[in-house]
Design a protein around this motif. Structure first.
Motif, mmCIF file in Angstrom:
data_model
loop_
_atom_site.group_PDB
_atom_site.id
_atom_site.type_symbol
_atom_site.label_atom_id
_atom_site.label_comp_id
_atom_site.label_asym_id
_atom_site.label_seq_id
_atom_site.Cartn_x
_atom_site.Cartn_y
_atom_site.Cartn_z
ATOM 1 N N ALA A 231 -17.547 5.927 11.708
ATOM 2 C CA ALA A 231 -18.402 5.122 11.067
ATOM 3 C C ALA A 231 -17.808 5.836 9.996
ATOM 4 O O ALA A 231 -17.244 6.071 8.560
ATOM 5 N N ALA A 232 -17.632 7.269 9.721
ATOM 6 C CA ALA A 232 -17.023 8.229 8.662
ATOM 7 C C ALA A 232 -15.454 7.638 8.239
ATOM 8 O O ALA A 232 -14.865 7.260 6.947
ATOM 9 N N ARG A 233 -15.244 7.616 9.062
ATOM 10 C CA ARG A 233 -12.843 6.756 9.034
ATOM 11 C C ARG A 233 -13.427 5.719 8.500
ATOM 12 O O ARG A 233 -12.516 5.325 7.374
ATOM 13 N N MET A 234 -14.178 4.787 8.694
ATOM 14 C CA MET A 234 -14.250 3.387 7.878
ATOM 15 C C MET A 234 -14.756 2.818 6.724
ATOM 16 O O MET A 234 -14.292 3.290 5.509
ATOM 17 N N GLN A 235 -16.321 4.527 6.483
ATOM 18 C CA GLN A 235 -16.076 5.036 4.556
ATOM 19 C C GLN A 235 -15.548 5.418 4.280
ATOM 20 O O GLN A 235 -14.957 5.521 2.848
ATOM 21 N N LEU A 236 -14.367 6.259 4.857
ATOM 22 C CA LEU A 236 -13.561 6.907 3.759
ATOM 23 C C LEU A 236 -12.869 6.098 3.456
ATOM 24 O O LEU A 236 -11.576 6.537 2.221
ATOM 25 N N GLN A 237 -11.970 5.523 4.410
ATOM 26 C CA GLN A 237 -10.799 4.204 4.339
ATOM 27 C C GLN A 237 -11.119 3.333 2.607
ATOM 28 O O GLN A 237 -10.505 3.126 1.804
ATOM 29 N N HIS A 238 -12.577 3.227 2.709
ATOM 30 C CA HIS A 238 -12.718 1.891 1.969
ATOM 31 C C HIS A 238 -13.060 2.972 0.407
ATOM 32 O O HIS A 238 -12.871 2.315 -0.495
ATOM 33 N N HIS A 239 -13.347 4.057 0.782
ATOM 34 C CA HIS A 239 -13.592 5.072 -0.539
ATOM 35 C C HIS A 239 -11.843 5.019 -0.807
ATOM 36 O O HIS A 239 -11.821 5.286 -2.089
ATOM 37 N N ALA A 240 -11.153 5.010 0.023
ATOM 38 C CA ALA A 240 -9.105 5.314 -0.817
ATOM 39 C C ALA A 240 -9.435 4.165 -1.390
ATOM 40 O O ALA A 240 -9.307 3.937 -2.166
ATOM 41 N N ASP A 241 -9.501 3.262 -0.893
ATOM 42 C CA ASP A 241 -9.013 1.934 -1.293
ATOM 43 C C ASP A 241 -9.300 1.527 -2.662
ATOM 44 O O ASP A 241 -8.754 1.411 -3.602
ATOM 45 N N ALA A 242 -11.147 2.171 -3.071
ATOM 46 C CA ALA A 242 -11.818 1.994 -4.042
ATOM 47 C C ALA A 242 -10.717 2.984 -5.130
ATOM 48 O O ALA A 242 -10.510 2.812 -6.463
ATOM 49 N N GLN A 243 -10.416 4.190 -4.534
ATOM 50 C CA GLN A 243 -9.706 4.621 -5.296
ATOM 51 C C GLN A 243 -8.730 4.195 -5.663
ATOM 52 O O GLN A 243 -7.973 4.246 -7.113
ATOM 53 N N ARG A 244 -7.572 3.463 -5.597
ATOM 54 C CA ARG A 244 -6.237 3.301 -5.474
ATOM 55 C C ARG A 244 -6.717 1.836 -6.840
ATOM 56 O O ARG A 244 -5.595 1.769 -7.566
ATOM 57 N N GLU A 245 -7.802 1.132 -6.563
ATOM 58 C CA GLU A 245 -7.920 -0.460 -7.039
ATOM 59 C C GLU A 245 -8.085 0.329 -8.552
ATOM 60 O O GLU A 245 -7.351 -0.412 -9.285
ATOM 61 N N HIS A 246 -8.770 1.485 -8.302
ATOM 62 C CA HIS A 246 -9.352 2.306 -9.720
ATOM 63 C C HIS A 246 -8.205 2.925 -10.662
ATOM 64 O O HIS A 246 -8.004 3.476 -11.539
ATOM 65 N N ARG A 247 -7.364 2.903 -10.253
ATOM 66 C CA ARG A 247 -5.612 4.128 -10.529
ATOM 67 C C ARG A 247 -4.375 2.700 -11.455
ATOM 68 O O ARG A 247 -4.692 1.348 -11.773
#
Length: 110
Positions: free
Chosen positions: A94-110
């Motif tokens: 579950a943490a891995r899924m949330q972390l992946q979502h967070h990482a994807d969101a960070q990439r989108e904001h760059r």
């Protein structure tokens, strides 16, 4: 990780084998996202039932820049498991899924 991994056992004896399993899971998270600041894992055996077997809950607090990821924080997320290793695996999944979502969101904001 900037801070060392913290592992807490509640209502049960600590286990070196379980701690090693948790360290392995945490290392896999770091391979996915290398900017993890800290991680605290709580393995809990809240009630010992003689008829139904032992049940375990795992809470995982993961700290990354800009966000705290918490798994197992409320009753809906806290599924009870008879196998503590399975409980740990599901919490880290579950943490891995949330972390992946967070990482994807960070990439989108760059």
């Amino acid at each position: 990780m900037n801070r060392p991994l913290q592992i807490t056992y509640r209502g049960m004896e600590s286990s070196e084998a379980m701690s090693e399993h948790i360290r392995d899971q945490a290392e896999k998270l770091e391979q996915l996202f290398d900017r993890i600041v800290g991680c605290h894992v709580v393995v809990e055996q809240p009630h010992k039932h003689q008829r139904q077997g032992n049940h375990f809950h795992v809470r995982l607090d993961l700290h990354v820049p800009g966000k705290d990821i918490v798994v197992g924080k409320d009753h809906a997320e806290r599924r009870s498991h008879e196998d503590p290793y399975q409980a740990v695996n599901e919490a880290f999944d579950a943490a891995r899924m949330q972390l992946q979502h967070h990482a994807d969101a960070q990439r989108e904001h760059r």
